[in-house]
Design an enzyme around this catalytic site. Sequence first.
Site, PDB file in Angstrom:
ATOM      1  N   GLU A 450       0.798  -1.227   0.000  1.00  0.00           N
ATOM      2  CA  GLU A 450       0.000   0.000   0.000  1.00  0.00           C
ATOM      3  C   GLU A 450       0.830   1.277   0.000  1.00  0.00           C
ATOM      4  O   GLU A 450       0.645   2.156   0.843  1.00  0.00           O
ATOM      5  CB  GLU A 450      -0.970   0.017   1.186  1.00  0.00           C
ATOM      6  CG  GLU A 450      -1.992  -1.085   1.142  1.00  0.00           C
ATOM      7  CD  GLU A 450      -3.032  -0.971   2.261  1.00  0.00           C
ATOM      8  OE1 GLU A 450      -3.005   0.003   3.019  1.00  0.00           O
ATOM      9  OE2 GLU A 450      -3.869  -1.883   2.345  1.00  0.00           O
ATOM     10  N   TYR A 503     -11.405  -3.120   2.280  1.00  0.00           N
ATOM     11  CA  TYR A 503     -12.135  -3.327   3.540  1.00  0.00           C
ATOM     12  C   TYR A 503     -13.545  -2.738   3.414  1.00  0.00           C
ATOM     13  O   TYR A 503     -13.912  -1.825   4.157  1.00  0.00           O
ATOM     14  CB  TYR A 503     -11.351  -2.687   4.689  1.00  0.00           C
ATOM     15  CG  TYR A 503     -10.092  -3.466   5.020  1.00  0.00           C
ATOM     16  CD1 TYR A 503     -10.125  -4.525   5.914  1.00  0.00           C
ATOM     17  CD2 TYR A 503      -8.881  -3.168   4.393  1.00  0.00           C
ATOM     18  CE1 TYR A 503      -8.983  -5.270   6.206  1.00  0.00           C
ATOM     19  CE2 TYR A 503      -7.734  -3.899   4.680  1.00  0.00           C
ATOM     20  CZ  TYR A 503      -7.792  -4.952   5.585  1.00  0.00           C
ATOM     21  OH  TYR A 503      -6.670  -5.689   5.863  1.00  0.00           O
ATOM     22  N   GLU A 539      -5.873  -8.716   1.002  1.00  0.00           N
ATOM     23  CA  GLU A 539      -6.354  -8.468   2.366  1.00  0.00           C
ATOM     24  C   GLU A 539      -7.851  -8.206   2.319  1.00  0.00           C
ATOM     25  O   GLU A 539      -8.337  -7.534   1.398  1.00  0.00           O
ATOM     26  CB  GLU A 539      -5.698  -7.221   2.993  1.00  0.00           C
ATOM     27  CG  GLU A 539      -4.260  -7.377   3.396  1.00  0.00           C
ATOM     28  CD  GLU A 539      -3.665  -6.107   4.013  1.00  0.00           C
ATOM     29  OE1 GLU A 539      -4.418  -5.291   4.584  1.00  0.00           O
ATOM     30  OE2 GLU A 539      -2.442  -5.935   3.903  1.00  0.00           O
TER      31      GLU A 539
HETATM   32  C1  GCB Z   1      -4.227  -2.653   5.585  1.00  0.00           C
HETATM   33  C2  GCB Z   1      -2.786  -2.839   5.880  1.00  0.00           C
HETATM   34  C3  GCB Z   1      -2.546  -3.626   7.145  1.00  0.00           C
HETATM   35  C4  GCB Z   1      -3.509  -3.187   8.226  1.00  0.00           C
HETATM   36  C5  GCB Z   1      -4.924  -3.454   7.749  1.00  0.00           C
HETATM   37  C6  GCB Z   1      -5.964  -2.966   8.763  1.00  0.00           C
HETATM   38  O1  GCB Z   1      -4.609  -2.350   4.483  1.00  0.00           O
HETATM   39  O2  GCB Z   1      -2.072  -3.406   4.812  1.00  0.00           O
HETATM   40  O3  GCB Z   1      -1.224  -3.432   7.560  1.00  0.00           O
HETATM   41  O4  GCB Z   1      -3.274  -3.817   9.445  1.00  0.00           O
HETATM   42  O5  GCB Z   1      -5.151  -2.760   6.544  1.00  0.00           O
HETATM   43  O6  GCB Z   1      -6.435  -3.757   9.567  1.00  0.00           O
HETATM   44  O7  GCB Z   1      -6.246  -1.782   8.776  1.00  0.00           O
END
Ligand code: GCB
Length: 645
Positions: A450, A503, A539
């Site tokens: 990222e 997310y 992710e």
């Molecule tokens: C992400 C990151 C990771 C974080 C995760 C989060 O995109 O790559 O390092 O821990 O989100 O939980 O926010």
Amino acid sequence: MGRSSLLWFRCLSFLVPMSFCLAGTGMLFPRESSSREVKDLSGLWSFRADKSPNRNQGFEQAWYKSRLAETGPVIDMPVPASYNDITQDPTLRDFIGWVWYDREVVVPTRWVTDEGTRVVLRVGSAHYYSVVWVNGVKVTEHNGGHLPFEAEISSVVRGSPGSPCLITIAVNNTLTLETLPPGTIQFFNDPTKYPKGFFVQNINFDFFNYAGIHRPVLLYTTPKTYINDITVVTDFLDSTGLVQYKISVQNAADVTFKVTLTDKDRHCVASSSEPYGVLKFTDVQLWWPYLMHENPAYLYTLEVHMMAVDQSGAYTDVYTLPVGIRTVRVTTTQFLINNKPFYFHGVNKHEDSDIRGKGFDWPLIVKDFNLMKWLGANSFRTSHYPYAEEILQMCDRHGIVVIDECPGVGIKDIRSFGNVSLSHHLDVMDELVRRDKNHPSVVMWSVANEPASEMTPAEFYFKTLITYTKELDPTRPVTYITDSNYARDRGAPYVDVICVNSYFSWYHDPGHLEVIPIQLNTQFENWYGKYQKPIIQSEYGADTVPGFHNDPPVMFTEEYQNAVLQSYHSVFDQKRKKYVIGELIWNFADFMTVQGVTRVLGNKKGVFTRQRQPKAAAFVLKERYWRLANETGKIPPWTRYPCGL
Ligand code: GCB
């Protein structure tokens, strides 16, 4: 060692049109053999944090010249371990600056008296910048955590025979705009608000900046003339196995070799007396990932015997390297291992646990492998930095596929795209490829997580970085992990596989599970439409406090984490028939982060707690991964789900 001197552009063979472009000092894992001894210095070291205002007292007073205990108070510090959570001292948990370790070592007399023996000091990793002295003499320094470094110390230990040898290591965890990961130090000078000298370390990544000596410190020996590096590249043609190898020797005079490749039953399948070449043999047993074959993770052993003669004598060196024979290839829609489509159903991890922080810990490592296998995970990504070599050796032996990531996380500030940063990033890739090139489990390099890849300098930066990594290792695809919009991402044209983090219903539209099917579908269609490259969901997930429940699901409950996962899974199921080649949950286990209003004792997106107990989501994932494995793989009968594992 400069980068240009590390490049090795010589093609090894016409049979296998692949070659590594590394040369110079090797980073072979220290293994005992008939010619090599290893002494593990794990245990208690003396420790002192330099809490002077400028953090420089240790250098000003030359703490390395005598035992630390002679220059001030010391405490016991276990090595390997992060120092942060070992004591009750809050200033040590959040300490920024130099900390000092030392211990005395009894060096076997033969190592000192035998002029034909080299003694090497190796630090598995220390975070972040390290300086090392032996008996008060500086022997090396190293810029960066997560990767090993070493120094030959033969002449220093020979200087004071008979007395114990004092090893001193100073480690500084300060992150700057030019470190990897980057960070900044910010001072606050308003005396009405802050104590004198108050400063903080700002970072743009979501894990605790654990520090100290994280992996074992070893002494090992080699003969004066020794095997410095071995590179293997494997291939096969029908049932013929091909192992292309190159041995590099240091301090060579008149050298001869005996190279043998043996199978699991210790039968020799091929041999040679050349320093490079291709070993060819029939009835090859390929290295297959866990759950993809009934006999996964098959390893041969390459044994290299080197015999050298010079004016001072004759030297024999022996090194054995496990070799898995497999190929990796990417098409516009698939990831092929041994020419068969491979679907990543795995996890993202951290090196993180209670008390020891990022310290190397065998019980934790073995537990994590048992949990991954229980889950039916066939892969993981070393988010967000290289993991211990011993972990990759476990992956080789268990068939767990690895996306090997460098510490290029949190590159958000435009000043971190400059030449100094880029040059360091290239050096780190060089060190990473040098260390991990021979692992069959490693199937792809990830150069960053990222980054602000929409910024203008990102294009030159990633073009250079990815091109360079492909020159270092033309045998593996290269990626970086993006969360950037497909239309604005400047690095994507150069990667082989698109890895996207998202997310939905968490950071975007929190609480609205209904957006996931639409937004995830749009994400995939846009990225594939623009680039026609296979995509990994690198992710996805939701923070979950174990024991929190609510139905209908609300954020932070176990039900919500399940619902997010299941919603993502139904879209993966539509797309995996097309161009989606993998899904990696964020995260395998809860992990510590910096304190902040969005983190409750760390990041809680684990499907296991930090203590490695399952949340409800672990069972959802287990059902899915075993179903995928049953569909796509060949599962050994003794591991077929449902099973007793
Ligand atoms: C992400 C990151 C990771 C974080 C995760 C989060 O995109 O790559 O390092 O821990 O989100 O939980 O926010």
